[in-house]
Scaffold this active site. Structure first.
Site, PDB file in Angstrom:
ATOM      1  N   THR A 280     112.006  69.349 -40.432  1.00 16.77           N
ATOM      2  CA  THR A 280     112.015  69.855 -39.259  1.00 16.77           C
ATOM      3  C   THR A 280     112.615  71.295 -39.182  1.00 16.77           C
ATOM      4  OG1 THR A 280     112.359  67.798 -38.016  1.00 16.77           O
ATOM      5  CG2 THR A 280     113.102  69.641 -36.759  1.00 16.77           C
ATOM      6  N   PHE A 282     113.977  74.565 -37.363  1.00  9.49           N
ATOM      7  CA  PHE A 282     114.753  74.779 -36.464  1.00  9.49           C
ATOM      8  C   PHE A 282     114.835  76.203 -36.171  1.00  9.49           C
ATOM      9  CE2 PHE A 282     117.063  70.928 -35.453  1.00  9.49           C
ATOM     10  CZ  PHE A 282     116.836  70.129 -36.534  1.00  9.49           C
TER      11      PHE A 282
HETATM   12  O1  PPY Z   1     118.357  63.956 -32.130  1.00  9.90           O
HETATM   13  C1  PPY Z   1     118.630  64.874 -32.947  1.00  9.90           C
HETATM   14  O2  PPY Z   1     119.312  64.593 -34.017  1.00  9.90           O
HETATM   15  C2  PPY Z   1     117.718  66.152 -33.168  1.00  9.90           C
HETATM   16  O3  PPY Z   1     118.440  67.077 -33.562  1.00  9.90           O
HETATM   17  C3  PPY Z   1     116.471  66.186 -32.856  1.00  9.90           C
HETATM   18  C4  PPY Z   1     115.661  65.827 -33.891  1.00  9.90           C
HETATM   19  C5  PPY Z   1     115.100  64.616 -33.715  1.00  9.90           C
HETATM   20  C6  PPY Z   1     114.478  64.224 -34.683  1.00  9.90           C
HETATM   21  C7  PPY Z   1     114.035  65.037 -35.970  1.00  9.90           C
HETATM   22  C8  PPY Z   1     114.595  66.188 -36.094  1.00  9.90           C
HETATM   23  C9  PPY Z   1     115.470  66.787 -34.881  1.00  9.90           C
END
Ligand code: PPY
Length: 407
Positions: A280, A282
């Site tokens: 992911t 960010f």
């Molecule tokens: O819900 C979380 O922990 C988050 O940070 C959002 C997320 C959810 C799934 C993958 C990456 C980030």
């Protein structure tokens, strides 16, 4: 060329709770600095906080007298079991009315994220800023406002995933707010199936998690032979906390191993994401942009729209292609029902409806002449253009520390 002003009164009202009781515009440096908040802003924030605390206390009383059924999700969790003790020292997430004076924080950077401790966003904050104080918030909107109101110095926002693609609602937030992207991190995401100690897979009727996590594990959940309903909640670690706090023996959460640790859950299955290289991305947001540099690879993110002309997208993309600037992302978002206020050189504003907003990331720093020339050309073809940020690229996606955030 027109641009939107710093405070945009025509940006549509926020969908959830009203935030107009909070100051809408960014304070200037002359008004107050992080450690010297303006009295009137903080006084009204304190009053709001006091009423929030009263409401919370009342809710907790109601929960105590009603048992622990917080959501009435599917009515599967009516067993009464001992509560798993949750560390009372874990920070409670900020909510929209929680804003209170910033603590005196010395030099520690305060990074707001959506979720509770154990969320992937918290891990992303730690990767970008290893010694930061991560501040949990119950909504993304709150994380943005925490930065706008100087309660936090940065906000962390997940924007895309290698499996699920862009997280569109978060792109909308970037446009609605005036924060600047100052860094990015790519975080490998390793999901676990978590349940109360002693619970076996056969007991499960429900799996709860963040929608991204549920979709990233869809195939594996089926392969595990789980006949469960999937239910979306705000964040992964929040799902784990919910299972623990309510002693739910029929419900599992998809979350990190750290969340299992924090909330006293066992790991029923490890690495359950459908793609083992699940990453992911960010972005880190700040009130001020960073000064772009050329001594390391930078990325720049822009958003633009056009209201007339043909082949505009082709022309925009050519502006980058002719200068050998690689694009790492192009995304379009329907924008018909949300006007943008444009101001001309005489500061006269008009509301404009654009069919689409285009988001483009390219591999160059705004300190480079070729990037400046490309954007000057893009400006010729478009009616709206905003640079969301020019920031160091995360070149180490698989390392556990060190993202592309400013030094
Ligand atoms: O819900 C979380 O922990 C988050 O940070 C959002 C997320 C959810 C799934 C993958 C990456 C980030």
């Amino acid at each position: 060329m027109q641009s939107i002003p710093a405070t945009n009164p025509t940006i549509p009202a926020l969908k959830s709770k009203p935030i107009c009781s909070l100051p809408r515009s960014l304070p200037t440096r002359a008004m107050y600095r992080p450690d010297t908040p303006s009295r009137s802003d903080w006084q009204s924030s304190c009053a709001i906080l006091a009423s929030k605390v009263a409401v919370l206390a009342q809710q907790q009383e109601v929960q105590k007298s009603n048992g622990t059924d917080l959501t009435s999700l599917n009515g599967h969790h009516n067993q009464t079991l001992d509560l798993v003790p949750i560390d009372p020292n874990l920070p409670r997430p900020l909510s929209i009315t929680d804003f209170s004076p910033a603590p005196m924080h010395g030099s520690q950077l305060r990074v707001a994220y959506q979720g509770v401790p154990g969320a992937y966003s918290e891990a992303a904050a730690g990767k970008a800023y290893p010694n930061c104080e991560a501040i949990p918030c119950d909504q993304f909107e709150v994380a943005f406002q925490a930065v706008e109101l100087w309660i936090a110095d940065r906000a962390v926002l997940p924007v895309e995933n290698s499996l699920g693609g862009s997280i569109h609602r978060n792109y909308d937030l970037l446009l609605r707010h005036r924060l600047h992207i100052v860094g990015e991190v790519q975080l490998p995401v390793h999901h676990c199936l978590l349940a109360l100690p002693g619970v076996r897979k056969e007991y499960l009727t429900r799996v709860i998690s963040h929608p991204q996590a549920l979709s990233q594990c869809e195939l594996t959940l089926t392969k595990l032979g789980l006949n469960v309903v999937r239910e979306a909640v705000d964040d992964t670690a929040g799902a784990a906390e919910f299972v623990a706090a309510n002693s739910l023996r029929d419900t599992a959460a998809i979350a990190s191993a750290r969340a299992a640790d924090l909330y006293g859950l066992q790991i029923l299955a490890d690495g359950i994401q459908d793609d083992s290289s699940n990453v992911t991305r960010f972005v880190m947001l700040a009130r001020e942009p960073i000064i772009p540099r050329t001594d390391r690879p930078f990325k720049t993110s822009i958003v633009f729209a056009h209201d007339k002309g043909t082949s505009v997208l082709f022309k925009v993309l050519s502006a980058f292609a002719f200068r050998n600037i690689s694009l790492t992302k192009i995304e379009s978002r329907p924008h018909r029902n949300r006007p943008i206020r444009l101001v001309d050189d005489a500061n006269v504003g008009t509301a404009k409806h654009f069919e689409y907003m285009f988001y483009v990331d390219f591999e160059a720093s705004m300190a480079e002449v070729r990037a400046q020339n490309a954007l000057a050309e893009v400006q010729e073809f478009t009616s709206f253009l905003r640079v969301l940020g020019s920031y160091p690229m995360d070149m180490t996606p698989w390392s556990p520390s060190g993202g592309g955030a400013e030094d």
